[in-house]
Design a protein around this motif. Structure first.
Motif, PDB file in Angstrom:
ATOM      1  N   LEU A  68       0.902  -1.138   0.000  1.00 15.51           N
ATOM      2  CA  LEU A  68       0.000   0.000   0.000  1.00 15.51           C
ATOM      3  C   LEU A  68       0.946   1.192   0.000  1.00 15.51           C
ATOM      4  O   LEU A  68       1.672   1.409   0.969  1.00 15.51           O
ATOM      5  N   PHE A  69       0.982   1.923  -1.092  1.00 15.48           N
ATOM      6  CA  PHE A  69       2.030   2.909  -1.287  1.00 15.48           C
ATOM      7  C   PHE A  69       1.432   4.312  -1.197  1.00 15.48           C
ATOM      8  O   PHE A  69       0.693   4.743  -2.074  1.00 15.48           O
ATOM      9  N   ILE A  70       1.734   5.005  -0.110  1.00 15.55           N
ATOM     10  CA  ILE A  70       1.163   6.327   0.135  1.00 15.55           C
ATOM     11  C   ILE A  70       2.144   7.388  -0.330  1.00 15.55           C
ATOM     12  O   ILE A  70       3.321   7.349   0.038  1.00 15.55           O
ATOM     13  N   SER A  71       1.684   8.328  -1.141  1.00 11.78           N
ATOM     14  CA  SER A  71       2.597   9.375  -1.583  1.00 11.78           C
ATOM     15  C   SER A  71       1.826  10.559  -2.119  1.00 11.78           C
ATOM     16  O   SER A  71       0.693  10.423  -2.570  1.00 11.78           O
ATOM     17  N   HIS A  72       2.422  11.734  -2.060  1.00 14.22           N
ATOM     18  CA  HIS A  72       1.780  12.863  -2.708  1.00 14.22           C
ATOM     19  C   HIS A  72       2.430  13.113  -4.072  1.00 14.22           C
ATOM     20  O   HIS A  72       2.022  13.996  -4.792  1.00 14.22           O
ATOM     21  N   ASN A  73       3.455  12.324  -4.404  1.00 13.81           N
ATOM     22  CA  ASN A  73       4.109  12.498  -5.703  1.00 13.81           C
ATOM     23  C   ASN A  73       3.424  11.608  -6.740  1.00 13.81           C
ATOM     24  O   ASN A  73       3.602  10.391  -6.759  1.00 13.81           O
ATOM     25  N   LEU A  74       2.633  12.239  -7.619  1.00  9.09           N
ATOM     26  CA  LEU A  74       1.807  11.450  -8.525  1.00  9.09           C
ATOM     27  C   LEU A  74       2.599  10.718  -9.598  1.00  9.09           C
ATOM     28  O   LEU A  74       2.152   9.695 -10.094  1.00  9.09           O
ATOM     29  N   ALA A  75       3.776  11.223  -9.920  1.00 13.59           N
ATOM     30  CA  ALA A  75       4.579  10.514 -10.913  1.00 13.59           C
ATOM     31  C   ALA A  75       5.172   9.255 -10.274  1.00 13.59           C
ATOM     32  O   ALA A  75       5.225   8.190 -10.906  1.00 13.59           O
ATOM     33  N   VAL A  76       5.599   9.366  -9.029  1.00 13.77           N
ATOM     34  CA  VAL A  76       6.138   8.196  -8.322  1.00 13.77           C
ATOM     35  C   VAL A  76       5.051   7.135  -8.157  1.00 13.77           C
ATOM     36  O   VAL A  76       5.257   5.952  -8.412  1.00 13.77           O
ATOM     37  N   VAL A  77       3.866   7.569  -7.758  1.00 11.84           N
ATOM     38  CA  VAL A  77       2.772   6.623  -7.556  1.00 11.84           C
ATOM     39  C   VAL A  77       2.411   5.924  -8.862  1.00 11.84           C
ATOM     40  O   VAL A  77       2.167   4.729  -8.898  1.00 11.84           O
ATOM     41  N   LYS A  78       2.405   6.674  -9.930  1.00 11.45           N
ATOM     42  CA  LYS A  78       2.066   6.067 -11.212  1.00 11.45           C
ATOM     43  C   LYS A  78       3.088   4.999 -11.575  1.00 11.45           C
ATOM     44  O   LYS A  78       2.749   3.949 -12.091  1.00 11.45           O
ATOM     45  N   TYR A  79       4.338   5.280 -11.255  1.00 13.06           N
ATOM     46  CA  TYR A  79       5.408   4.348 -11.584  1.00 13.06           C
ATOM     47  C   TYR A  79       5.286   3.038 -10.798  1.00 13.06           C
ATOM     48  O   TYR A  79       5.527   1.969 -11.334  1.00 13.06           O
ATOM     49  N   VAL A  80       4.879   3.090  -9.526  1.00 10.14           N
ATOM     50  CA  VAL A  80       4.881   1.867  -8.717  1.00 10.14           C
ATOM     51  C   VAL A  80       3.544   1.121  -8.664  1.00 10.14           C
ATOM     52  O   VAL A  80       3.528  -0.068  -8.376  1.00 10.14           O
ATOM     53  N   SER A  81       2.417   1.802  -8.911  1.00  9.57           N
ATOM     54  CA  SER A  81       1.132   1.199  -8.544  1.00  9.57           C
ATOM     55  C   SER A  81       0.414   0.483  -9.680  1.00  9.57           C
ATOM     56  O   SER A  81       0.445   0.919 -10.824  1.00  9.57           O
ATOM     57  N   ASP A  82      -0.287  -0.586  -9.314  1.00 10.52           N
ATOM     58  CA  ASP A  82      -1.196  -1.248 -10.245  1.00 10.52           C
ATOM     59  C   ASP A  82      -2.557  -0.570 -10.187  1.00 10.52           C
ATOM     60  O   ASP A  82      -3.248  -0.453 -11.188  1.00 10.52           O
ATOM     61  N   THR A  83      -2.914  -0.163  -8.974  1.00 14.95           N
ATOM     62  CA  THR A  83      -4.226   0.425  -8.738  1.00 14.95           C
ATOM     63  C   THR A  83      -4.024   1.736  -8.007  1.00 14.95           C
ATOM     64  O   THR A  83      -3.094   1.856  -7.205  1.00 14.95           O
ATOM     65  N   LEU A  84      -4.868   2.696  -8.293  1.00 13.75           N
ATOM     66  CA  LEU A  84      -4.719   3.999  -7.672  1.00 13.75           C
ATOM     67  C   LEU A  84      -5.995   4.370  -6.923  1.00 13.75           C
ATOM     68  O   LEU A  84      -7.094   4.184  -7.436  1.00 13.75           O
TER      69      LEU A  84
END
Ligand SMILES: Nc1ncnc2c1ncn2[C@@H]1O[C@H](COP(=O)(O)OP(=O)(O)OP(=O)(O)O)[C@@H](O)[C@H]1O
Ligand SMILES: Nc1ncnc2c1ncn2[C@@H]1O[C@H](COP(=O)(O)OP(=O)(O)OP(=O)(O)O)[C@@H](O)[C@H]1O
Ligand code: SF4
Ligand code: SF4
Ligand SMILES: [Mg+2]
Ligand SMILES: [Mg+2]
Lengths: 320, 326
Positions: free
Chosen positions: B211-227
């Motif tokens: 469960l990857f919490i972040s305010h950096n949307l580019a980082v989240v896009k890079y790591v996540s399958d689901t948002l």
């Protein structure tokens, strides 16, 4: 003549054997209406460079070893303290990295803004009040009357940042120094604050030096950019040129390593191995040599100096 | 989220109606998390984004039951952990670990790195001393630190290396689920990609669920399958990362994506920034929590709370809570 120029600035801390050079040979200039971004990792010397350049860094413990700094025709290096006080907050506005440097928790926002204005302008209480309201309105604060009586800790992060900007701009300076003005803010607030700075820059025709570690902010907001590494500028260029064809291996590696919206999910990100050397432990030659994939023997012996064209300068023996 | 037919075992985590209200002085209170529901499959990385104060960390802490929920339940491997007695919860916690934002604050400066990594194994009485020593060496190797790092203290390491130490410590008990709360935000840009690569390698090698919490949307896009996009304690939009980025439906998600500063000077600069700030969760707006800032707000938005509705395809779930879509 440039609005603000810094030439071969060198700054150190400490005395005797423990004296450490943290900023070395830094030169840059900013014109009216222009925004220069200074980027680099934590501890690379961004704040020390800019605050020393306007003589705002307490000395001691800091020491300006060399350099010429000027604001228009004024030589900042040799200016006595009393005259500097007439310039700070007046011709040069500053948004500090730590908001509490400029906001006193024990006074209301209104009082602090009025005092900041009356320090430099001969205005009566009513005029000061009106000008403060105008500026708060200008930085996008709704119902400014209500905010005047509030204390800094009663404001949200976004409001406090707007007040800081109002404080820096209340005397309509020619030069604005903004040290990480949006780092503590969310992306939506950051976008609001950057838009605000942009329109104030165009309205007042000021030059801006924006310190940030965020290359996205530089791309969106700055005209030119200087990349610092371990106390030196390693590359400087117009924003477009720097992002399209970085020449210094550090800039190149940095741009490659940040995930972007277009980065393929789960693909390996390029990395810059190792870490930034501490100021006391910088190697003799190029400070990036230990981490640089293009390093050659001479990189460890001599210090590469800034070269290239005046529009695009880089300090590297073996540029990309 | 449209997956009710799937057998229970497919989901590692099943969160239903999870809420947390913090009491404040003077009888006031803050609803930090408000009726959050979602399911997470084993090996799936869910990214959670949203503005400061929207409840991301509180949600993460609720899921690990580091704090007690006000309402709702959290099923982990089919068991409702909100009902577990303390000792059973302690045993369960082996399988769920957290990585925090600040690698400086989360490591005891007086302990050697080896002891820090060994500590969870000691607490759960796992292995002999010699076993644990070998495990520490293996964990250090996994996160790319030399074996001799075990004898040193946290302050002798850089931020990125300290975050690796935190990751090694979180991995010691071989957890299934890792809640990573802003794991790279405090790190220098040139170090962030080292840690992100490590997290992705571990996912591949160990089948970890993040469960990857972040305010950096580019980082989240890079790591996540689901948002999952949160606003004032609620999930306002959730779906496969690709579909949410390609086709953001909620006006808040659209504003958030438009505000990302991208390191590309040619990107159009003519975005319209979202006005106003996140309202205080102490006095949440009526109706849709986003309505005071929403450029498309309608009359009913001020009165009716929009509920999450499925607007995706059979294969790809995409839910949105907005009256424009109901
Ligand atoms: N008062 C001081 N005494 C000794 N060293 C100092 C002092 N202030 C700064 N330094 C050192 O000078 C170097 C440059 O610091 P500076 O604050 O300019 O970095 P920066 O690039 O602004 O970093 P950040 O992004 O973290 O703000 C650092 O290594 C720092 O440790
Ligand atoms: N222990 C607590 N007592 C009272 N209020 C709390 C507590 N913990 C969190 N809150 C409040 O709950 C809301 C959600 O906080 P939370 O830390 O979960 O947000 P977040 O999304 O993680 O924010 P950030 O991005 O800043 O980390 C905030 O308004 C916060 O002030
Ligand atoms: S001078 Fe040498 S070590 Fe330094 S950046 Fe250039 S190639 Fe790399
Ligand atoms: S429900 Fe209404 S106010 Fe809320 S996001 Fe949708 S359109 Fe905007
Ligand atoms: Mg600084
Ligand atoms: Mg948080």
């Amino acid at each position: 003549m440039a609005l603000f120029s810094v030439d071969e600035l060198a700054v150190s801390f400490g005395r005797g054997a423990s004296r450490v050079r943290v900023v070395d040979g830094v030169s840059f200039a900013v014109d009216r209406g222009e925004t220069l971004g200074i980027v680099g990792e934590s501890g690379c010397g961004k704040t020390v460079t800019v605050m020393s350049a306007i003589r705002l860094l307490p000395a001691p413990p800091s020491h300006i070893d060399s350099g010429r700094m000027s604001l228009g025709e004024v030589d900042l290096r040799s200016l006595p303290r009393q005259s500097l006080r007439d310039i700070w907050g007046n011709r040069i506005g500053v948004v500090f990295q730590d908001p509490m440097t400029s906001l006193n928790p024990t006074y209301t926002v209104g009082f602090q803004l009025r005092e900041a204005l009356r320090l430099h302008r001969k205005v009566n209480a009513a005029e000061a009040h009106a000008e403060v309201l105008r500026m708060l309105d200008r930085v996008g604060i709704n119902a400014p009357e209500r905010r005047l009586a509030q204390y800094p800790h009663e404001l949200s992060g976004g409001l406090r940042q707007r007040v800081l900007i109002a404080m820096a701009l209340i005397c309509r300076p020619e030069l604005l120094i903004a040290d990480e003005p949006t780092t503590a803010l969310d992306v939506t607030l950051q976008a609001q604050i950057l838009d605000l700075l942009r329109s104030l820059r165009d309205e007042l025709g000021m030059g801006i030096v924006l310190i940030t570690h965020d290359l996205g902010v530089v791309a969106e907001f700055c005209d030119r950019v200087a990349v610092m590494y371990a106390g030196r500028i390693v590359e400087s260029a117009a924003v477009k040129a720097l992002f399209e064809s970085p020449r210094h291996p550090y800039t190149d590696g940095l741009l490659a390593s940040i995930p972007r919206l277009a980065t393929v999910k789960g693909s390996r990100l390029p990395v810059i191995d190792g870490m930034v050397p501490a100021p006391g432990e910088r190697p003799a030659g190029c400070a990036f040599a230990q981490r640089c994939p293009r390093a050659e023997a001479r990189c460890r012996e001599a210090q590469p100096l800034l070269a290239g064209s005046p529009e695009h300068r880089f300090a590297c023996f073996n540029p990309v | 989220m449209g997956a009710a037919a799937l057998p229970m075992s497919v989901h590692l985590l099943d969160v239903q109606g999870l809420s947390k209200t913090f009491p404040l002085k003077g009888g006031r209170s803050i609803r930090a998390v408000d009726g959050v529901s979602f399911r997470q499959a084993k090996g799936e990385t869910i990214g959670i984004v949203g503005e400061s104060g929207c409840g991301k960390s509180t949600l993460g802490r609720l899921i690990l039951r580091l704090i007690e929920p006000t309402a709702g339940d959290v099923r982990f491997l089919g068991k409702d952990i909100t009902l577990l007695p303390a000792d059973a919860m302690r045993a369960m916690r082996r399988h769920m670990q957290m990585i925090f934002q600040d690698p400086y604050a989360s490591l005891d400066p007086r302990m050697r790195v080896g002891d820090l990594i060994e500590e969870p194994l000691v607490i759960h009485a796992i292995g002999t001393r010699a076993d644990r020593g070998r495990e520490v060496a293996r964990l250090l190797d996994t996160v790319g630190l030399p074996t001799e790092a075990a004898r040193r203290y946290p302050h002798e390491f850089s931020g990125g290396q300290r975050q690796r130490i935190c990751i090694a410590r979180a991995l010691a008990l071989r957890p299934e689920l890792i809640v990573a709360d802003e794991p790279v935000s405090a790190l220098d840009v040139s170090i962030q990609s080292q840690v992100l690569n490590l997290l992705m390698d571990l996912k591949r090698e160990r089948g970890l669920t993040y469960l990857f919490i972040s305010h950096n949307l580019a980082v989240v896009k890079y790591v996540s399958d689901t948002l999952a996009v949160m606003y004032l304690g609620r999930i306002v939009e959730m779906g496969s990362t690709d579909s949410v980025y390609a086709d953001p439906k909620h006006p808040y998600t659209q504003a958030l994506l438009a505000a990302i500063p991208e390191p590309d000077p040619d990107r159009a600069r003519d975005r319209v920034p979202l006005q106003g700030e996140l309202p205080s969760p102490e006095h949440p707006p009526t109706g849709c929590p986003f309505h005071p800032r929403c450029p498309q707000a309608m009359d009913r938005c001020r009165r009716e709370v929009p509920l999450p509705l499925e607007r995706g395809t059979k294969e790809r779930s995409h839910t949105v809570a907005c009256h424009l879509y109901d």
